[in-house]
Design an enzyme around this catalytic site. Structure first.
Site, PDB file in Angstrom:
ATOM      1  N   GLY A  15       3.009  -6.250   1.132  1.00 55.14           N
ATOM      2  CA  GLY A  15       2.733  -7.002   2.351  1.00 55.14           C
ATOM      3  C   GLY A  15       3.634  -8.222   2.464  1.00 55.14           C
ATOM      4  N   SER A  16       3.101  -9.303   3.028  1.00 55.92           N
ATOM      5  CA  SER A  16       3.934 -10.439   3.408  1.00 55.92           C
ATOM      6  C   SER A  16       4.508 -11.233   2.244  1.00 55.92           C
ATOM      7  CB  SER A  16       3.133 -11.381   4.310  1.00 55.92           C
ATOM      8  OG  SER A  16       2.932 -10.784   5.572  1.00 55.92           O
ATOM      9  N   THR A  17       3.976 -11.080   1.019  1.00 53.92           N
ATOM     10  CA  THR A  17       4.604 -11.773  -0.104  1.00 53.92           C
ATOM     11  C   THR A  17       6.049 -11.304  -0.291  1.00 53.92           C
ATOM     12  OG1 THR A  17       3.619 -10.136  -1.588  1.00 53.92           O
ATOM     13  CG2 THR A  17       2.484 -12.254  -1.377  1.00 53.92           C
ATOM     14  N   ASP A  77      -1.960 -15.048   8.066  1.00 55.07           N
ATOM     15  CA  ASP A  77      -0.690 -14.439   7.715  1.00 55.07           C
ATOM     16  C   ASP A  77      -0.586 -13.431   8.796  1.00 55.07           C
ATOM     17  OD1 ASP A  77       0.759 -12.288   6.473  1.00 55.07           O
ATOM     18  OD2 ASP A  77       0.712 -13.415   4.651  1.00 55.07           O
ATOM     19  N   ASP A 102      -0.059  -9.087   8.542  1.00 54.06           N
ATOM     20  CA  ASP A 102       0.534  -7.898   9.094  1.00 54.06           C
ATOM     21  C   ASP A 102      -0.524  -6.922   9.567  1.00 54.06           C
ATOM     22  OD1 ASP A 102       2.775  -8.775   7.218  1.00 54.06           O
ATOM     23  OD2 ASP A 102       1.221  -8.083   5.895  1.00 54.06           O
TER      24      ASP A 102
END
Length: 684
Positions: free
Chosen positions: A298-300, A662, A664
């Site tokens: 994901g966004s990390t 965040d 997604d």
């Protein structure tokens, strides 16, 4: 020729034959004596000297400060010399006596002590008091010898790293396995002389060959930081984590690394097990998921996309990007998590807001070849080399089959499969100035005398980004924590840089709804990092910023204080404001949400309004059944509080509350149902 002459010739011939035979015999005896004497003497000794093995003490496993994590304690082994037992003619009586003392089957013991072998072990790891009773009985052919048993004084602490050793003191998992040759030592023995009939010779000498103790393996792990991480994992599994609402995840990991050396300071996973009783644990609990399991980050992962875009100068932090709410690729819309999009923003704000279309734009500008180049440079799709058996490589989408849509989803951390240790190693490269380091678990090998036998130094794999790019991205990621989606990891007085991440889980080739892998990665202090921490929580209906960020915040704060890192009086501002767009306004004042559960809706709204909060409601009815955030939660002053009303209020929909987090989630939902490319062949 006269008979006398003939006889003399025969005698001479016979004499020469005898002489030749004697010469050959002397040469052969000399060869045997001089060339083969030592080997034959050893074989002779072996035939009438029999040794009872004496096990060496296995070396300790310690943390970086010398705290013992694994040690060997003295026990004894009961053995039999079957020939001597048979000679005494008391096999049944001996078996009955031993059966009562050892709690084993009489028939099994009798079969062992009468077996056609030189030596038989009856039972290992016998308590000293039981061994003393057996010695006092002086049973013919029965003896005891020194042995040792593995003991883990810290119980479950660092269990996945240490592993465990078996009953024969052989390493089976973890460091016990990978460093078995250094730990196990050299066995000794007690030698006694026996006759050809297998009976000890009277007044024969006994020889004692002392065993050599194994070396100590000193880890890079810090037992205190490991304990901080495991404490938070226990809270999570008990449903006590921030925003967990009593729900427990399926599994979770917390990894702590020194980004400047690659040394692992903590590597904690749950569920865990007690290595003292490893046989009782479910095999799945013994799996080191931080090293052996892959997931879509994901966004990390956007940290990697941002690093590549900055290094290749495909974006400028002050450059503007307009987010209309979705990014169209090959006719497909990949939506932003925020309905309607973020509108006009700089690329610094793209990072702060975790804006999916903005990161997709970075990926499209990089292009497939360059994007894959950085995937490889940061170590994805390949093992990190950490000293743990069974490390996974992760799975990268097949580059030859990947499309622009795949590049879009990869840019925001979907499609590809990575391991937690890979991600933390890659993020540490961003934090330390741009150099990818091999993660280390062993600091040094120490001999029994206390002398360091083998020291371990940091291993640089390669440089992936420049010092300038690293510095700039550290500032941007600090802004993410100070002014963006990572604010729940904010530590007053410390400069923290980080990124949230939430990914849906893939089951049978498709994404499943309502269950996520929440994660957060951070390093601090942002300007001169001492720690890099990653938390990955599997199987929760919550986002990374809501669940994982507070976990990292807690471990980070305790670890920084423990290491003596003092607060920065200038935090959270970046000294000198190096470029426009990096001014970081302070967070709003924190406030505690009052609990309004069970109140009439009008009273609840009044209570929250007086406390300075905005109120939203969901469902029908006049009574508050639930609220998000829950009572006593620390949030920013003026935040929204969502109230669920009536008996049939809908189940909490976190998107109402955490939409600034965040994430997604909307983008993932838009792709749900299609087969993810993460199922492509390994490393292609």
């Amino acid at each position: 020729m006269s008979p006398l002459v003939v006889m003399r010739k025969r005698i001479a011939f016979l004499f020469f034959c005898v002489c030749a035979f004697l010469v050959v015999l002397i040469i052969r005896l000399g060869f045997v004596q001089l060339s083969q004497g030592a080997d034959l003497r050893k074989k002779a000794d072996d035939s009438h000297y029999r040794g009872v093995p004496v096990a060496p003490k296995r070396g300790n496993i310690e943390d970086r400060n010398g705290n013992v994590l694994a040690m060997s304690i003295s026990t004894e082994t009961v053995y039999a010399i079957p020939a001597e037992v048979r000679q005494a003619g008391k096999a049944k009586e001996t078996a009955l006596t031993l059966s009562k003392l050892l709690g084993k089957s009489e028939a099994d013991i009798e079969a062992r002590i009468t077996k056609r072998s030189a030596l038989e072990y009856i039972q290992k790891q016998v308590k000293p008091e039981v061994a003393a009773q057996i010695r006092a009985l002086a049973l013919p052919g029965i003896g005891t010898t020194e042995d040792s048993q593995r003991y883990y004084p810290q119980g479950t602490l660092a269990c996945h790293i240490i592993g465990f050793a078996g009953i024969d003191n052989q390493g089976l998992e973890g460091i016990e396995l990978t460093r078995d040759s250094e730990l196990k030592g050299v066995p000794g023995s007690i030698l006694q002389e026996f006759g050809a009939n297998g009976i000890p010779l009277p007044q024969a000498e006994h020889q004692y060959l002392a065993p050599k103790q194994g070396n100590t393996v000193r880890l890079t792990i810090d037992a205190n930081i490991q304990a901080f991480a495991e404490r938070e994992l226990k809270k999570l599994m008990a449903g006590q984590g921030t925003n967990m609402n009593g729900q427990s995840p399926k599994s979770a990991s917390i990894l702590v690394m020194d980004p400047n050396t690659g040394e692992m300071l903590a590597l904690a996973s749950t569920p865990g097990f007690d290595p003292n009783h490893y046989q009782d644990a479910d095999p799945s609990a013994r799996r080191n998921i931080a090293v052996q399991n892959g997931y879509e980050p994901g966004s990390t992962f956007k940290i990697i996309t941002l690093a590549a875009a900055l290094q290749e100068k495909k974006i400028k932090p002050t450059e503007h990007f307009f987010d209309k709410g979705a990014y169209t690729v090959l006719g497909k819309n990949v939506r932003c998590w925020k309905a309607g999009g973020h509108g006009d923003q700089t690329f610094v704000q793209v990072a702060e807001n975790s804006c999916n279309p903005g990161f997709i734009e970075m990926g499209q500008r990089l292009g497939m070849d360059t994007f894959y180049k950085y995937l490889r440079e940061f170590g994805f799709g390949q093992k990190t080399g950490i000293e743990m058996s069974g490390e996974a490589r992760g799975i990268l989408a097949n580059k030859k089959k990947a499309t622009a849509l795949d590049l879009a989803t990869m840019s925001i951390g979907q499609t590809n499969n990575v391991t937690p240790i890979q991600l933390l190693t890659g993020v540490s490269a961003v934090a330390n100035g741009g150099t990818l380091l091999k993660p280390q678990l062993v600091k040094e090998i120490v001999g029994p005398s206390g002398r360091v036998v083998t020291p371990f130094e940091k291993e640089e794999v390669r440089r992936v980004i420049s010092e300038d790019t690293s510095k700039l991205e550290r500032e941007i990621l600090e802004s993410v924590v100070t002014n963006g989606t990572g604010r729940r990891s904010f530590l007053p007085g410390y400069r923290v840089a980080g990124k949230t991440g939430t990914a849906q889980k893939v089951v049978n080739g498709s994404y499943i709804q309502g269950e996520y892998i929440a994660s957060f990665v951070a390093f601090a202090p942002a300007d001169k990092p001492r720690l890099a921490i990653l938390a990955v929580i599997d199987g929760v209906p919550f986002f990374g910023g809501a669940v994982a960020a507070p976990v990292v915040q807690s471990v980070m704060l305790d670890s920084l204080k423990y290491l003596g890192v003092k607060p920065d009086p200038q935090a959270p501002l970046v000294p000198g404001k190096p470029m426009p767009g990096l001014e970081f306004p302070p967070l709003k004042k924190a406030a505690t949400v009052p609990s309004v559960l069970g109140m009439p809706v009008a009273e609840a709204e009044k209570t929250l309004s007086e406390a300075g909060f905005k109120v939203q409601t969901d469902g029908q009815g006049e009574t508050v059944l639930d609220q998000i955030p829950h009572g006593d939660t620390q949030v920013e002053e003026g935040s929204n509080v969502l109230l669920y009303l009536g008996k049939d209020a809908a189940a909490p929909t976190l998107a109402h509350w955490w939409e600034d987090d965040d994430e997604d989630i909307e983008a993932i939902n838009s792709l749900a149902g299609r087969v993810p490319i993460s199922a492509s062949p390994l490393g292609q």
